[in-house]
Design an enzyme around this catalytic site. Structure first.
Site, mmCIF file in Angstrom:
data_model
loop_
_atom_site.group_PDB
_atom_site.id
_atom_site.type_symbol
_atom_site.label_atom_id
_atom_site.label_comp_id
_atom_site.label_asym_id
_atom_site.label_seq_id
_atom_site.Cartn_x
_atom_site.Cartn_y
_atom_site.Cartn_z
ATOM 1 C CB SER A 66 5.322 -0.505 1.729
ATOM 2 O OG SER A 66 5.132 -1.817 2.210
ATOM 3 C CB CYS A 67 2.373 0.227 6.422
ATOM 4 S SG CYS A 67 0.702 -0.255 5.953
ATOM 5 C CB ALA A 68 2.152 -3.992 9.027
#
Length: 106
Positions: A66-68
């Site tokens: 996951s990231c932004a």
């Protein structure tokens, strides 16, 4: 490159059932400002693939990056696959989608 996109509901369900290891590849300051409860920090800028593989093997849950918003997590998947590591899954909407939906933030 193979990428399997997860949506918010799949991530929530996986975390609630204890079957997902959510790996946040945002930078430490981003993670500190807020993250999805239950996720762990493993920044892309210092991406330690050996350490990540050891963590995944030890933990035993299904790894989902996951990231932004899904860009850096896809980049991390690309890198991992280029090194022969079969990571394929990420949260397409990432933290921005999670926060925008009013989900709990740690």
């Amino acid at each position: 490159m193979t990428i399997v996109d997860w949506d918010r509901e799949a991530v929530k369900r996986g975390l609630a059932e204890g079957r997902v290891l959510l790996i946040d590849v945002r930078e430490p300051h981003e993670f500190a400002q807020g993250h999805i409860p239950g996720s762990i920090s493993h920044p892309l800028s210092t991406f330690d693939l050996e350490g990540l593989q050891a963590l995944i093997a030890e933990d035993g849950r299904r790894p989902v990056l996951s990231c932004a918003a899904g860009v850096r997590s896809a980049r991390a998947l690309d890198y991992a696959q280029s090194q022969g590591v079969p990571l394929t899954e990420h949260y397409l909407g990432g933290f921005k989608d999670w926060a925008a939906a009013g989900e709990e933030i740690a």
